[in-house]
Design a protein around this motif. Structure first.
Motif, short mmCIF file in Angstrom:
data_model
loop_
_atom_site.label_atom_id
_atom_site.label_comp_id
_atom_site.label_asym_id
_atom_site.label_seq_id
_atom_site.Cartn_x
_atom_site.Cartn_y
_atom_site.Cartn_z
N ALA A 298 12.84 -27.71 -18.74
CA ALA A 298 14.05 -28.25 -19.35
C ALA A 298 14.57 -27.35 -20.47
O ALA A 298 15.75 -27.36 -20.81
CB ALA A 298 13.77 -29.65 -19.91
N ALA A 299 13.67 -26.50 -21.01
CA ALA A 299 14.03 -25.71 -22.17
C ALA A 299 14.83 -24.46 -21.85
O ALA A 299 15.54 -23.94 -22.68
CB ALA A 299 12.78 -25.32 -22.95
N GLY A 300 14.68 -23.92 -20.63
CA GLY A 300 15.45 -22.69 -20.37
C GLY A 300 14.93 -21.89 -19.20
O GLY A 300 14.04 -22.29 -18.47
N GLY A 301 15.52 -20.69 -19.02
CA GLY A 301 15.30 -19.86 -17.84
C GLY A 301 14.05 -19.01 -17.93
O GLY A 301 13.25 -19.09 -18.85
N THR A 302 13.89 -18.13 -16.93
CA THR A 302 12.70 -17.32 -16.77
C THR A 302 13.08 -15.88 -16.48
O THR A 302 13.96 -15.63 -15.66
CB THR A 302 11.82 -17.85 -15.61
N ALA A 303 12.42 -14.93 -17.12
CA ALA A 303 12.58 -13.53 -16.78
C ALA A 303 11.50 -13.14 -15.77
O ALA A 303 10.52 -13.86 -15.59
CB ALA A 303 12.46 -12.67 -18.03
N TRP A 304 11.69 -12.00 -15.11
CA TRP A 304 10.67 -11.54 -14.18
C TRP A 304 10.51 -10.05 -14.34
O TRP A 304 11.34 -9.37 -14.93
CB TRP A 304 11.02 -11.90 -12.73
N GLN A 305 9.40 -9.53 -13.78
CA GLN A 305 9.11 -8.11 -13.91
C GLN A 305 8.41 -7.59 -12.67
O GLN A 305 7.91 -8.38 -11.85
CB GLN A 305 8.23 -7.86 -15.13
N THR A 306 8.39 -6.29 -12.52
CA THR A 306 7.63 -5.67 -11.45
C THR A 306 6.23 -5.41 -11.97
O THR A 306 6.00 -5.31 -13.16
CB THR A 306 8.26 -4.36 -10.98
N GLY A 307 5.28 -5.31 -11.04
CA GLY A 307 3.90 -5.08 -11.45
C GLY A 307 3.16 -4.33 -10.39
O GLY A 307 3.69 -3.98 -9.34
N SER A 308 1.90 -4.03 -10.64
CA SER A 308 1.04 -3.37 -9.66
C SER A 308 0.26 -4.40 -8.90
O SER A 308 0.04 -5.51 -9.36
CB SER A 308 0.09 -2.39 -10.37
N SER A 309 -0.17 -4.04 -7.68
CA SER A 309 -0.95 -4.97 -6.87
C SER A 309 -2.40 -4.99 -7.30
O SER A 309 -3.15 -5.79 -6.82
CB SER A 309 -0.84 -4.59 -5.40
N LEU B 144 0.81 -1.21 0.00
CA LEU B 144 0.00 0.00 0.00
C LEU B 144 0.84 1.27 0.00
O LEU B 144 0.35 2.35 -0.34
CB LEU B 144 -0.94 -0.01 1.21
N THR B 145 2.11 1.15 0.40
CA THR B 145 3.00 2.31 0.42
C THR B 145 3.93 2.35 -0.78
O THR B 145 4.80 3.22 -0.86
CB THR B 145 3.85 2.32 1.72
N GLY B 146 3.76 1.41 -1.70
CA GLY B 146 4.59 1.38 -2.89
C GLY B 146 5.88 0.59 -2.75
O GLY B 146 6.68 0.54 -3.68
N ARG B 147 6.09 -0.04 -1.60
CA ARG B 147 7.31 -0.82 -1.39
C ARG B 147 7.13 -2.25 -1.93
O ARG B 147 6.03 -2.80 -1.86
CB ARG B 147 7.66 -0.88 0.09
N PRO B 148 8.20 -2.86 -2.45
CA PRO B 148 8.09 -4.25 -2.91
C PRO B 148 7.59 -5.14 -1.76
O PRO B 148 8.12 -5.08 -0.66
CB PRO B 148 9.53 -4.62 -3.28
N ARG B 149 6.54 -5.98 -2.03
CA ARG B 149 5.97 -6.73 -0.91
C ARG B 149 5.69 -8.19 -1.22
O ARG B 149 5.87 -9.05 -0.35
CB ARG B 149 4.68 -6.05 -0.45
N PHE B 150 5.22 -8.55 -2.40
CA PHE B 150 5.01 -9.98 -2.66
C PHE B 150 5.23 -10.29 -4.13
O PHE B 150 5.07 -9.44 -5.00
CB PHE B 150 3.62 -10.45 -2.19
#
Length: 304
Positions: free
Chosen positions: A293-304, A275-281
């Motif tokens: 088995a095929a390969g890795g994973t990227a990740w991203q930030t998002g809104s709650s 709720l305060t804009g801090r990374p939380r989950f």
């Protein structure tokens, strides 16, 4: 001593709490006065004046709150989404930021006809009971190991069953056990967890220190001692396409998503703010073994 009108009592308590440095002093004053009178906060204006014994009880509660004893320990209750939970010494008091994780879990569970939902490190049962109440068709399993927390969890489950909710299955287990819930391997639709994640070096607020159990707050030197095995457990327990929601410290907004990405068994890794804009989950979905088995994973930030 003459009976004191609730409005007068609230004003006095708010002043005392504010002098003691308690945040949201007015709101807490209203909650304490309502608790003593045995009425909902919204009906304080219609309540009878406080009798002498109620005024004395209120004064004791205010004194204890000024020393940073948690408000929820004084009232014995904690609000969480649509729930009113029993809490007290020995169990972690659920926080408003965790409602975002629970809400995400509810949304995920509603996408499956008869979902199997697992709540690890369940504590008071806040997340598990929120899902059970809002997704009646779900089978919900709550895992907890602390005897003290289990007592509160079982009481809250009993309360919700009495209110008409579907029972939550309580499992006594350590979430770091490699054989955790072995019978549910590859079957779970939604796995949620608010683990102990505060790094040991961090100084926590007075309401937490000495009141919330250390084992429910601190996650080892780096805050990841429980999160790491939970990631492994989620990869084993989730079906292909099943989803994970995992709360973390606000300093772990990069670290925990990277753990999931590096594991290789998760896709759609997204970190969400509180709720305060801090990374939380962080949330993710279980990839198929072929994709793993095929390969890795990227990740991203998002809104709650």
């Amino acid at each position: 001593m003459e009976p004191q009108r609730p409005s007068v009592a609230v004003a006095r308590v708010a002043r005392e709490l504010a002098r003691a440095g308690v945040a949201s002093a007015r709101v807490e004053a209203e909650l304490l006065v309502a608790h003593v009178l045995g009425v909902p906060r919204g009906r304080l204006a219609l309540a009878d004046p406080l009798a002498a014994e109620q005024t004395a009880h209120l004064a004791d509660l205010v004194r204890r709150r000024a020393t940073r004893e948690p408000l929820q320990h004084l009232t014995g209750r904690a609000a969480f989404r649509y729930l009113d939970l029993r809490v007290g010494p020995g169990v972690f008091v659920p926080r408003p930021e965790t409602e975002l994780l629970a809400g995400w879990g509810v949304e995920q569970a509603r996408r499956t006809e008869n979902p199997l939902v697992v709540d690890l490190c369940s504590g008071s049962g806040a997340i598990a009971l929120a899902v059970a109440g809002e997704v009646p068709q779900a089978r919900v399993v709550a895992v907890e190991r602390s005897p003290a927390a289990l007592d509160w969890l079982r009481r809250n489950v009993a309360d919700r069953v009495a209110a008409g909710d579907r029972p939550v299955e309580v499992v006594v287990a350590d979430v770091t056990d490699p054989q955790l819930l072995a019978g549910l391997t590859g079957r779970v639709d939604v796995l949620l967890c608010n683990p102990p994640y505060v790094p040991r070096r961090v100084v926590v607020p007075e309401e937490v220190a000495g009141h919330d159990p250390d084992e429910a707050v601190f996650g080892g030197a780096d805050g990841l001692s429980v999160i790491r095995p939970v990631v492994a457990a989620a990869a084993r327990l989730l079906r292909t396409g099943g989803t994970l929601g995992l709360e973390h410290d606000d300093t772990h907004g990069t670290t925990v998503p990277e753990l999931l990405a590096a594991d290789g068994r998760f896709a759609a890794v997204v970190d969400h703010p509180d709720l305060t804009g801090r990374p939380r989950f962080v949330t993710a979905s279980r990839r198929s073994d072929a994709c793993h088995a095929a390969g890795g994973t990227a990740w991203q930030t998002g809104s709650s």
